[in-house]
Design an enzyme around this catalytic site. Structure first.
Site, PDB file in Angstrom:
ATOM      1  N   LEU A 329     -47.227 -31.565 -16.380  1.00  0.00           N
ATOM      2  CA  LEU A 329     -45.964 -30.834 -16.202  1.00  0.00           C
ATOM      3  C   LEU A 329     -46.198 -29.337 -16.071  1.00  0.00           C
ATOM      4  O   LEU A 329     -45.432 -28.629 -15.427  1.00  0.00           O
ATOM      5  CB  LEU A 329     -45.027 -31.103 -17.385  1.00  0.00           C
ATOM      6  CG  LEU A 329     -44.507 -32.533 -17.553  1.00  0.00           C
ATOM      7  CD1 LEU A 329     -43.762 -32.661 -18.869  1.00  0.00           C
ATOM      8  CD2 LEU A 329     -43.608 -32.919 -16.398  1.00  0.00           C
ATOM      9  N   GLY A 330     -47.233 -28.842 -16.716  1.00  0.00           N
ATOM     10  CA  GLY A 330     -47.510 -27.410 -16.676  1.00  0.00           C
ATOM     11  C   GLY A 330     -48.811 -27.088 -17.377  1.00  0.00           C
ATOM     12  O   GLY A 330     -49.409 -27.924 -18.058  1.00  0.00           O
ATOM     13  N   GLY A 333     -52.016 -21.131 -21.703  1.00  0.00           N
ATOM     14  CA  GLY A 333     -53.255 -20.500 -22.132  1.00  0.00           C
ATOM     15  C   GLY A 333     -54.083 -21.371 -23.055  1.00  0.00           C
ATOM     16  O   GLY A 333     -55.272 -21.152 -23.217  1.00  0.00           O
ATOM     17  N   ASP A 448     -43.334 -14.968 -28.886  1.00  0.00           N
ATOM     18  CA  ASP A 448     -43.638 -15.187 -27.469  1.00  0.00           C
ATOM     19  C   ASP A 448     -42.385 -15.637 -26.708  1.00  0.00           C
ATOM     20  O   ASP A 448     -42.397 -16.662 -26.026  1.00  0.00           O
ATOM     21  CB  ASP A 448     -44.756 -16.214 -27.312  1.00  0.00           C
ATOM     22  CG  ASP A 448     -45.472 -16.076 -25.965  1.00  0.00           C
ATOM     23  OD1 ASP A 448     -45.320 -15.024 -25.320  1.00  0.00           O
ATOM     24  OD2 ASP A 448     -46.186 -17.020 -25.576  1.00  0.00           O
TER      25      ASP A 448
END
Length: 642
Positions: A329-330, A333, A448
């Protein structure tokens, strides 16, 4: 209040009365079963199984009347049952359970885990629940002030117990004998209410001893306001003793014995064969063992607290089709995120596979487990569980079919993300951040906040996720960390200088996020003209020219609510102010976004005054030494929660 371990309930119940028509009953097929609960022919009731984050209910079908009118008092009643919690990992934990008196024979919307299948985050504690429960709890939840991870509690409309005690019983000599709820041993519970004295007693004891004279819990409380009126006649009396000879056999986990039996079988064969055959068998066994070890997982000390959330690696391997590339899906880091379908429940999930060749990866992993695993908020991505195998760390989340917000902002040229949706996304993330900073039992600094970490569900609601950098702090302590973390463009000036994060650095990132959502461009655009490189500076220039709305995303074609767009842009500038003390708290941000409070009249002056005069000892700008004019409203700039 956990998910992994199987609970088995042996339930033979007799409720007080002189005859059936007056309310006494036993379970003879008159049951309403839902969730993952089940009943077999031997009389064994199973409330849960190995399915995670699911609950089971077993109710008597017909309503029982505890009082005959709204203003009447509750009659005396008593009941008894026998239960056993059979744990897959007895050294860790098992499912908790509760005996419940409820106005209905179903509890819609109830959540598992810490909510015990009784409540959810919106109705827990509400007097309208009309629920009285006796909890047998195997997990300590600080959210509900649990005394330990092995206790009995009396709950009324809430999971914060009115009275509680470590599991055990009192001998006739007054000595307390402790019991372990997850031992797998059958135990008997008596629940007795005296309507005249308004006293509720709970007694727990092993089935091989007589009922203790002194109850484990005794609480003076009129239950009249806690119970609703039902049609049948009221009941009043004493429950009958149970016939222990009729108890069904308690099943025990089989997985622990299978390996031993297989080994014994292999040894028997080996000893009967020649030396050559013995070598072949040993080699063959080693191959089998190595293949099984493909899915072997190691349990370390730090995982004991989070054991109930643990998925098997084998299930996640199957769910993601062996972590195939087409299921990705993605990428981030610290690893990749895969789409998966759990083999047991067919539920879609997102599996984050973290690389941790260094200790940093482990810290990121533990941070997510320690924070989001215990959080419950509609605008936070729900962590379903985790898995650890050798050097692989995996987190399992609810699957968000629409992906991350940055996809809509930057990777879909024809994105139809309209203003109404954008404004709601801003409010959703603000609500999540308010919860983390000021509403949960501890302060959580996300560290974040950016569109890539905001996921969109099927109904276009925004959910804040990715707690890999989160910092957990006790209320009243200074929630700071000296490790620099975050994403360039979203990091507050004092954070880049000192590395000390707190709630105000989160607010800075959120302010940048607000500007980004409204303008549809990143905080730093190297390819833009010099006067538009930095988003905040460009918006301020537009404001100076009397046309702040010129910064709104052109793809909206001016189809937006003017007042809301101005509010988002100006509030975004205030939140991302370079002076930490000038930023509002998230409670104030919520008030502005909801229209409860108006932005201060001198906001333009405050935002445009960005001169630094010095730093305090902790590296943060203080109210004594920054030159921003004070706001014309009362604002409390705090770095801790409620």
């Amino acid at each position: 209040m956990s998910w992994l371990i199987m609970l088995l309930l042996l339930f033979l119940l007799s409720l007080a009365s002189s005859d059936i028509n007056q309310g006494g009953f036993s379970f003879n097929g008159y049951l309403n079963v839902d969730g993952i609960a089940g009943v077999d022919s031997s009389g064994l009731f199973s409330l849960t199984n190995f399915t995670r984050q699911q609950e089971g209910h077993i109710f008597y079908k017909n309503p029982l009347q505890f009082k005959n009118s709204t203003n009447a008092s509750v009659s005396s009643f008593s009941t008894t049952f026998i239960f056993a919690i059979v744990s897959e990992y007895p050294a860790l934990s098992g499912h908790g359970l509760a005996f419940v008196i409820s106005p209905n024979n179903e509890i819609p919307g109830a959540l598992p885990s810490q909510y015990l299948g009784l409540f959810n985050e919106t109705n827990v504690g509400s007097s309208s629940n009309h629920i009285v429960a006796i909890e047998l709890d195997t997990i300590q939840s600080k959210e509900f002030d649990d005394i330990n991870d092995n206790h009995v509690g009396i709950d009324i409309n809430s999971l914060i117990s009115e009275a509680s005690s470590p599991a055990g019983y009192l001998t006739d000599d007054g000595e307390f004998k402790s019991l372990t709820l997850i031992s797998g041993d059958p135990m008997q519970v008596w629940i007795e209410y005296n309507g005249d004295e308004k006293q509720l007693n709970v007694t727990l004891y092993p089935i091989n001893i007589p009922k203790p004279k002194t109850p484990l819990l005794s609480m003076k409380r009129d239950l009249s306001s806690c119970m609703s009126v039902s049609p049948p006649p009221p009941m009043d009396g004493k429950a009958k003793e149970l016939d222990l000879s009729r108890l069904p056999k308690i099943p025990r986990p089989q997985h622990d014995n299978r390996g031993i039996k297989q080994l014994q079988k292999t040894l028997a064969i080996s000893l009967s064969l020649s030396g050559l055959t013995l070598v072949l068998v040993v080699v063959f066994g080693a191959v089998l063992l190595s293949r099984k070890r493909r899915f072997i997982e190691i349990l370390e000390d730090w995982e004991v607290q989070y054991g109930p959330h643990r998925f098997s690696y084998k299930d996640l391997f199957k769910a993601t089709k062996g972590f195939k590339e087409k299921e990705v899906l993605g990428r981030g880091g610290f690893g990749r995120v895969y789409k998966g379908v759990l083999p047991s429940s067919e539920i879609q999930v997102a599996v984050k596979r973290i690389s941790h060749d260094s200790m940093q990866g482990m810290r990121e992993f533990v941070a997510e487990i320690a924070t989001i695993g215990r959080l419950r908020h509609p605008n936070l991505v729900r962590l379903l569980g985790y898995c650890r195998r050798k050097h692989e760390l995996l987190l399992v989340y609810d699957y968000m079919p629409n992906g991350s917000l940055d996809k809509f902002l930057y990777h879909l040229p024809d994105s139809n993300l309209n203003w109404t949706q954008r404004f709601k996304i801003v409010k959703d993330v603000a609500s999540a951040l308010f919860y983390l900073h000021q509403q949960w039992v501890q302060v959580i600094i996300h560290r974040d906040i950016k569109p890539a970490n905001v996921l969109i569900d099927s109904e276009m609601n925004a959910r804040l996720g990715d707690f890999g950098l989160a910092k957990l702090c006790d209320i009243g302590n200074d929630p700071q960390t000296s490790h620099v973390a975050g994403t360039l463009g979203y990091m507050a000036p004092e954070l880049t200088r000192t590395g000390k994060a707190n709630t105000r650095t989160d607010v800075y990132a959120f302010g940048t996020f607000m500007l980004e959502v409204a303008c549809g461009r990143r905080p730093i655009e190297a390819r833009a003209s010099p006067d538009q490189t930095f988003l905040a500076d460009w918006i301020t220039d537009c404001w100076d020219k009397g046309d702040i709305l010129a910064a709104v995303d052109g793809r909206l074609e001016k189809k937006f609510v003017v007042q809301e767009a101005e509010l988002v842009l100006k509030l975004g500038l205030l939140c991302s102010h370079p002076v930490a003390a000038a930023r509002p708290s998230m409670s104030s941000v919520i008030s502005y976004l909801d229209g409860v409070a108006a932005l201060p009249d001198n906001l333009s002056t405050v935002i445009k005054t960005q001169e630094f005069l010095g730093e305090s000892d902790d590296g943060l700008i203080t109210e004594r030494n920054y030159s921003v004019p004070p706001l014309t409203i009362t604002e409390s700039f705090v770095s801790h929660g409620r």
